[in-house]
Scaffold this active site. Structure first.
Site, mmCIF file in Angstrom:
data_model
loop_
_atom_site.group_PDB
_atom_site.id
_atom_site.type_symbol
_atom_site.label_atom_id
_atom_site.label_comp_id
_atom_site.label_asym_id
_atom_site.label_seq_id
_atom_site.Cartn_x
_atom_site.Cartn_y
_atom_site.Cartn_z
ATOM 1 N N GLY A 157 0.677 -1.299 0.126
ATOM 2 C CA GLY A 157 -0.028 -0.139 -0.005
ATOM 3 C C GLY A 157 0.833 1.234 0.042
ATOM 4 N N ARG A 158 0.402 2.483 0.581
ATOM 5 C CA ARG A 158 1.175 3.460 0.382
ATOM 6 C C ARG A 158 2.449 3.709 1.399
ATOM 7 N NH1 ARG A 158 -4.769 6.320 0.608
ATOM 8 N NH2 ARG A 158 -5.068 4.757 1.964
ATOM 9 N N ARG A 179 -1.991 -8.255 -2.638
ATOM 10 C CA ARG A 179 -3.131 -8.832 -3.070
ATOM 11 C C ARG A 179 -3.280 -8.596 -4.480
ATOM 12 N NH1 ARG A 179 -7.763 -6.976 0.312
ATOM 13 N NH2 ARG A 179 -6.494 -5.256 0.201
ATOM 14 N N ALA A 239 3.853 -3.197 10.725
ATOM 15 C CA ALA A 239 2.420 -3.533 10.491
ATOM 16 C C ALA A 239 1.493 -3.493 11.563
ATOM 17 C CB ALA A 239 2.373 -4.492 9.361
ATOM 18 N N ARG A 240 1.316 -4.820 11.975
ATOM 19 C CA ARG A 240 0.798 -4.968 13.181
ATOM 20 C C ARG A 240 1.087 -6.235 13.720
ATOM 21 N NH1 ARG A 240 -1.009 -0.991 13.505
ATOM 22 N NH2 ARG A 240 -3.380 -0.169 13.439
ATOM 23 N N GLU A 269 0.569 -7.116 22.533
ATOM 24 C CA GLU A 269 1.256 -6.051 23.061
ATOM 25 C C GLU A 269 0.461 -5.190 23.951
ATOM 26 O OE1 GLU A 269 2.325 -4.021 19.130
ATOM 27 O OE2 GLU A 269 0.726 -2.370 19.575
ATOM 28 N N HIS A 287 5.918 0.045 19.265
ATOM 29 C CA HIS A 287 5.108 0.520 18.336
ATOM 30 C C HIS A 287 5.117 2.092 18.196
ATOM 31 C CE1 HIS A 287 0.670 -0.540 16.729
ATOM 32 N NE2 HIS A 287 1.095 0.476 15.900
ATOM 33 N N ILE A 288 6.100 2.525 17.618
ATOM 34 C CA ILE A 288 6.424 4.080 17.530
ATOM 35 C C ILE A 288 6.645 4.466 16.170
ATOM 36 C CG2 ILE A 288 7.059 4.558 19.998
ATOM 37 C CD1 ILE A 288 9.952 4.158 18.866
#
Ligand code: GLV
Length: 329
Positions: A157-158, A179, A239-240, A269, A287-288
Site C-alpha cells: 500500500g502507500r 493482493r 504493520a501489526r 502488545e 509501536h512508535i
C-alpha cells in the site's frame, strides 16, 4: 446545559489542534493514557455524538450498544483492526482512520529498524552502556551491508510504496507481494517488481511487512513461511502484531534459521513473547513507527477534521475525507 454535540477523546493528544472542535462541540479529552475495558468503553461512548479513539480501544457491537447518538468513531491510526467495521456500519456509525499522513514517518522508521538490525545497533549500544568497551576490535560487531541486498515488501500500500522509494538510494532491488499487482507506472516509480508470496519469502534478504491485520493476514508469517526464508535474512514488522506468529519467530531466531528481526509491533502488545527479550538478534521498539512530532500532530488533525466535517464544519464540511464505510453517510 449546552445543546452542542459531544465529543470524547480517549487519550491525550494535542490541545491546540483539538481546540478546533470547541466552537462546535462539548469536548471531553482524557488527560492520561489508560486502557479502558469493555464496560468502561461502553459507558464512555454512551451519550457521545463523536469519539476520537486509539488502537488500544477495541470498539464493537457491545461497546456501541448504548451509544445511541454516536455518529462517528475517528481512529487515531491508519490500521483499524481495533474496530468492528461491520458492527459500526450496521449501526450507521461512520469510522475514519488517519491514512496517508503517516506514510513517510512509518517508512523512515522501517528503514531505521532495518538498518539497526543489519548493523546490530541495539545490541552494540547495550554492550557499550554495560561498560564492556575496553578496546576497539577490528573484527567486533560486524554487521551486514544492505546495498545490493534484495528488499522484499509484503503488502504494497502507500506505506510499502514509501519504503520502496527509499531503496533506490541504498542500491537495493525491490520485490513485493500484494493482493493485487500495482499499476505499471506505480511499480516503475517504486522500482519494484511483483512476485508471488513464496518467491518473496525465498528471495528477500530483508523482508518488511506493511499489510493490515485481518482474519486473512493473521499469522501470514508463521513457521512455514519462516522456513522459506534465507537463514541470512532479516524480518521487519511495522504493520501489526498478530501478522507474525511471534512464537514461531522466536524459535527461528533462536535456532539461527533466520538471522535477525526488527519489530515495532507484537502479538498481545504491550506484553511481549518473553523469548524476544532474550534475543540479541532482535531489535524491538514499542509501536512508535508513526511517532514523530509532525506526524502525531497531523494524525490528530485528520481525526479532528473528520469529526468536524461529518457535522458540517471545517475545511471538508459535509465531506469527511477518511471515512472507511462511506455507505453510512
Ligand atoms: C499505527 O499502528 C497505525 O495503524 O497508525
Amino acid at each position: 446545559m449546552t445543546d452542542k454535540p459531544r465529543v470524547w477523546i480517549s487519550r491525550p493528544t494535542f490541545p491546540g489542534i483539538v481546540a478546533r472542535l470547541e466552537p462546535h462541540f462539548e469536548v471531553v479529552a482524557e488527560s492520561e493514557e489508560r486502557a479502558f475495558n469493555r464496560s468502561e468503553l461502553a459507558a464512555k461512548l454512551a451519550g457521545q455524538d463523536a469519539v476520537i479513539v486509539g488502537l488500544k480501544d477495541r470498539i464493537g457491537a457491545a461497546e456501541i450498544a448504548r451509544a445511541e447518538r454516536l455518529r462517528i468513531v475517528a481512529n487515531l491510526a491508519v490500521g483499524y483492526d481495533n474496530i468492528d467495521l461491520d458492527a459500526l456500519s450496521a449501526a450507521g456509525i461512520a469510522v475514519s482512520n488517519t491514512a496517508d499522513v503517516l506514510n513517510e514517518s512509518v517508512a523512515d522508521f522501517a528503514w531505521a529498524l532495518m538498518l539497526g538490525a543489519a548493523r546490530r545497533l541495539g545490541a552494540a549500544e547495550r554492550w557499550l552502556r554495560a561498560g564492556h568497551w575496553q578496546a576497539t576490535e577490528f573484527k567486533a560487531w560486524l554487521g551486514t551491508d544492505v546495498g545490493g541486498c534484495t528488499l522484499g515488501i509484503l503488502g504494497m500500500g502507500r506505506i510499502g510504496q514509501a519504503i520502496a522509494r527509499r531503496a533506490v538510494g541504498f542500491g537495493m532491488p525491490v520485490l513485493y507481494h500484494n493482493r493485487s499487482q500495482l499499476p505499471e507506472a506505480v511499480e516503475l516509480a517504486c522500482h519494484a517488481r511483483h512476485v508471488d508470496k513464496a518467491q518473496l519469502l525465498r528471495e528477500s534478504d530483508f523482508l518488511i511487512l506493511t499489510l493490515p491485520l485481518t482474519a486473512q493476514t493473521r499469522h501470514a508469517i508463521g513457521a512455514a513461511e519462516l522456513a522459506l526464508m534465507k537463514p541470512s535474512a532479516m524480518l521487519v514488522n511495522v504493520a501489526r502484531g498478530g501478522i507474525v506468529d511471534d512464537a514461531a519467530l522466536v524459535a527461528a531466531l533462536r535456532e539461527r534459521r533466520l538471522a535477525g528481526a526488527a519489530l515495532d509491533v507484537f502479538e498481545g502488545e504491550p506484553a511481549l513473547h518473553p523469548g524476544l527479550l532474550q534475543l540479541d538478534n532482535a531489535v524491538l521498539s514499542p509501536h512508535i513507527a508513526s511517532a514523530s512530532q509532525g506526524t502525531r500532530r497531523a494524525m490528530t488533525a485528520v481525526a479532528v477534521d473528520n469529526v468536524l466535517a461529518l457535522f458540517g464544519h471545517g475545511p471538508h464540511a459535509g465531506k469527511p475525507p477518511n471515512i472507511l464505510n462511506p455507505n453510512v453517510l
